[in-house]
Write an enzyme that holds these catalytic residues in place. Structure first.
Site, PDB file in Angstrom:
ATOM      1  N   THR A   1      -7.516   0.842 -19.882  1.00 41.54           N
ATOM      2  CA  THR A   1      -7.164  -0.499 -19.438  1.00 41.54           C
ATOM      3  C   THR A   1      -5.854  -0.833 -20.133  1.00 41.54           C
ATOM      4  O   THR A   1      -5.452  -0.162 -21.085  1.00 41.54           O
ATOM      5  CB  THR A   1      -8.236  -1.542 -19.822  1.00 41.54           C
ATOM      6  OG1 THR A   1      -8.523  -1.406 -21.214  1.00 41.54           O
ATOM      7  CG2 THR A   1      -9.502  -1.340 -19.025  1.00 41.54           C
TER       8      THR A   1
ATOM      9  N   ARG B   1      -4.578  -7.834 -17.757  1.00 39.11           N
ATOM     10  CA  ARG B   1      -5.864  -7.251 -17.382  1.00 39.11           C
ATOM     11  C   ARG B   1      -5.636  -6.234 -16.261  1.00 39.11           C
ATOM     12  O   ARG B   1      -5.154  -6.602 -15.187  1.00 39.11           O
ATOM     13  CB  ARG B   1      -6.758  -8.403 -16.901  1.00 39.11           C
ATOM     14  CG  ARG B   1      -8.212  -8.146 -16.832  1.00 39.11           C
ATOM     15  CD  ARG B   1      -8.964  -9.456 -16.953  1.00 39.11           C
ATOM     16  NE  ARG B   1      -8.916  -9.900 -18.338  1.00 39.11           N
ATOM     17  CZ  ARG B   1      -9.726  -9.431 -19.296  1.00 39.11           C
ATOM     18  NH1 ARG B   1     -10.653  -8.557 -19.014  1.00 39.11           N
ATOM     19  NH2 ARG B   1      -9.612  -9.879 -20.528  1.00 39.11           N
TER      20      ARG B   1
ATOM     21  N   LYS C   1      -6.327  -4.328 -23.681  1.00 36.98           N
ATOM     22  CA  LYS C   1      -7.032  -4.358 -24.978  1.00 36.98           C
ATOM     23  C   LYS C   1      -5.994  -4.195 -26.087  1.00 36.98           C
ATOM     24  O   LYS C   1      -5.104  -5.025 -26.194  1.00 36.98           O
ATOM     25  CB  LYS C   1      -8.125  -3.295 -24.991  1.00 36.98           C
ATOM     26  CG  LYS C   1      -9.204  -3.554 -23.912  1.00 36.98           C
ATOM     27  CD  LYS C   1     -10.376  -2.610 -24.024  1.00 36.98           C
ATOM     28  CE  LYS C   1     -11.473  -2.941 -23.045  1.00 36.98           C
ATOM     29  NZ  LYS C   1     -11.367  -2.220 -21.763  1.00 36.98           N
TER      30      LYS C   1
ATOM     31  N   ASP D   1     -11.241   8.375 -21.858  1.00 38.77           N
ATOM     32  CA  ASP D   1     -11.092   6.959 -21.513  1.00 38.77           C
ATOM     33  C   ASP D   1     -10.660   6.269 -22.804  1.00 38.77           C
ATOM     34  O   ASP D   1     -11.479   6.027 -23.688  1.00 38.77           O
ATOM     35  CB  ASP D   1     -12.442   6.440 -21.004  1.00 38.77           C
ATOM     36  CG  ASP D   1     -12.429   4.938 -20.756  1.00 38.77           C
ATOM     37  OD1 ASP D   1     -11.486   4.260 -21.201  1.00 38.77           O
ATOM     38  OD2 ASP D   1     -13.375   4.444 -20.119  1.00 38.77           O
TER      39      ASP D   1
ATOM     40  N   GLU E   1       0.839  -1.203   0.000  1.00 39.35           N
ATOM     41  CA  GLU E   1       0.000   0.000   0.000  1.00 39.35           C
ATOM     42  C   GLU E   1       0.871   1.248   0.000  1.00 39.35           C
ATOM     43  O   GLU E   1       1.869   1.313   0.732  1.00 39.35           O
ATOM     44  CB  GLU E   1      -0.900   0.047   1.236  1.00 39.35           C
ATOM     45  CG  GLU E   1      -2.172  -0.743   1.080  1.00 39.35           C
ATOM     46  CD  GLU E   1      -2.094  -2.072   1.789  1.00 39.35           C
ATOM     47  OE1 GLU E   1      -0.972  -2.620   1.858  1.00 39.35           O
ATOM     48  OE2 GLU E   1      -3.142  -2.552   2.260  1.00 39.35           O
TER      49      GLU E   1
HETATM   50  N1  DSN Z   1     -15.886  -4.859 -21.458  1.00 44.01           N
HETATM   51  C1  DSN Z   1     -15.125  -3.891 -22.214  1.00 44.01           C
HETATM   52  C2  DSN Z   1     -15.392  -3.975 -23.646  1.00 44.01           C
HETATM   53  O1  DSN Z   1     -15.615  -5.074 -24.116  1.00 44.01           O
HETATM   54  O2  DSN Z   1     -15.374  -2.972 -24.344  1.00 44.01           O
HETATM   55  C3  DSN Z   1     -15.320  -2.521 -21.717  1.00 44.01           C
HETATM   56  O3  DSN Z   1     -15.327  -2.511 -20.343  1.00 44.01           O
END
Ligand code: DSN
Length: 416
Positions: free
Chosen positions: A224, A233, A227, A198, A55
């Site tokens: 994120t 993740r 992707k 985002d 932390e």
């Molecule tokens: N679940 C993601 C997506 O498939 O775009 C977004 O959170």
């Protein structure tokens, strides 16, 4: 301590993992938010960094023994700064939704207004959908795309003047076009709003130099890492120096507990990979592959939402294009070994569980090595599935063809 590998210790779990590995190897993964990570990313995820509580932040921890964890987290932060030209980075958010929530609480007060895109027009649940808890705390007003499928900046400006938001939020989950960040910033400046993007879906395309980068311009940018960025993740927040303290305090102790340092180690690996020249080639190919799908489906008279694509994804109206719902299309494609997701389309008259659209993308197939000629084949296969959505024997035949195609592009031969 158990010393056995999964295979001998837990055959039930081993078999489930093997079935999933086979599914990934032998199918066409076309959910635009999914990808395949490198063995080095997998190695970091499975590393001993998972054992440590830490932390706080590098140099300012609440627990002892964090000197090497600090090195790991600092590597991730420094690489992310370089990749996105960011003044400040927090790599601790557990995923995209927690990152967004930490930003709202870090920079706004309960009751403040946030202008975000409607889910059916390509936005995200955490951008103000009524089913999410955040709508009980903040006042979300949702803008939409226009009939031409574009973000109408004049309308966005009019809404900003009317609602006086404290924050304007762009960056989407199903929108397939480029974003004019400078224009949004100028609207936000006019009404005194903060700017948030985002970029979860397009972070890899931005890192690879294929799309506009909002990080140097906007107050705060979330993403994120799993992707198009092709990491583990997880989530990340990038912001201007002036917001650094508020963002860090909001993530911890405001919202989360101990960071997942194995995950942060894997982020550091993914960012190093994204700084390699080959990542630029990958990002370019993602867009080329999406353009092939756009061309092929346009030639077959499909209705493509937003008029096509500038990024890695396509949103298709399955009802108008093929006379079946998004759920029916998803199910038929699944039977043929092609994975996509059903998705709402702008002004959808159907429900979220049985919407009109399907959303598909090219990042995972691009990682696999697919180029333009394979994407043409993929478009043909998808079209055949959608023309035969209730014919199980045709769908089985196509599944066999899909398997043959994927065998030419093995994914993880080292794990077989
Ligand atoms: N679940 C993601 C997506 O498939 O775009 C977004 O959170």
């Amino acid at each position: 301590m158990n010393k056995q590998p999964i295979k001998t210790f837990d055959s039930s779990l081993f078999q489930a993992l093997e079935k999933e590995r086979n599914r990934q190897e032998s199918g066409l993964e076309m959910i635009p938010s999914e990808n395949f990570v490198s063995l080095a990313v997998l190695e970091a995820l499975g590393s001993i960094a998972t054992n440590k509580y830490s932390e706080g932040y590098p140099g300012k921890r609440y627990y002892g023994g964090c000197e090497f964890i600090d090195e790991i987290e600092t590597l991730a932060i420094d690489r992310a700064k370089q990749l996105f030209d960011a003044e400040h980075v927090n790599v601790q958010p557990l995923s995209g939704a927690p990152a967004n929530i930490a930003v709202y609480f870090g920079l706004l007060k309960p009751g403040d207004t946030i202008l975000g895109m409607d889910l059916a027009h390509g936005g995200h649940l955490t951008h103000g959908h009524p089913v999410t808890h955040m709508t009980k705390v903040f006042n979300f007003i949702r803008y939409k795309t226009n009939e031409a499928g574009k973000i109408d900046l004049d309308n966005l400006r009019a809404m900003a003047i009317e609602h006086k938001p404290k924050m304007i939020l762009v960056g989407y989950s199903a929108y397939s076009r480029e974003i004019d960040y400078a224009a949004v910033k100028s609207i936000a400046d006019e009404v005194g709003a903060l700017t948030m993007a985002d970029i979860a879906h397009i972070a890899g395309l931005i890192a690879g130099g294929e799309m506009n980068n909002p990080v140097p311009l906007f107050d705060v940018v979330t993403t994120t890492t799993h992707k198009t960025l092709r990491g583990p993740r997880g989530g990340m927040i990038m912001c201007k120096r002036e917001h650094a303290k508020a963002i860090d305090k909001s993530v911890f102790p405001g919202f989360q507990g101990g960071p997942h340092e194995n995950n942060i180690a894997a982020k550091a690996i993914a960012f190093k990979e994204a700084l390699e020249p080959s990542f630029k080639e990958y990002a370019k190919q993602i867009r080329k592959n999406a353009k092939v799908l756009e061309t092929e489906f346009t030639a077959k008279n499909y209705r493509l939402m937003f008029g096509g694509t500038d990024n890695h994804l396509l949103l298709i109206d399955a009802v108008i294009s093929k006379g079946i719902s998004g759920a029916e299309a998803e199910a038929a494609l699944d039977k043929a070994g092609i994975t996509v997701n059903k998705n709402m389309i702008p002004e959808d008259t159907r429900s979220a569980m049985d919407p009109s659209g399907i959303r598909l993308g090219t990042p995972a197939l691009t990682t696999r090595g697919f180029k333009e000629s394979e994407m043409k084949t993929v478009a043909e296969l998808i079209d055949r599935v959608l023309n035969n959505s209730t014919n199980d024997s045709v769908l089985s035949e196509i599944k066999a063809e899909v398997k043959k195609l994927t065998e030419q592009f093995p994914l993880y031969p080292e794990l077989a």
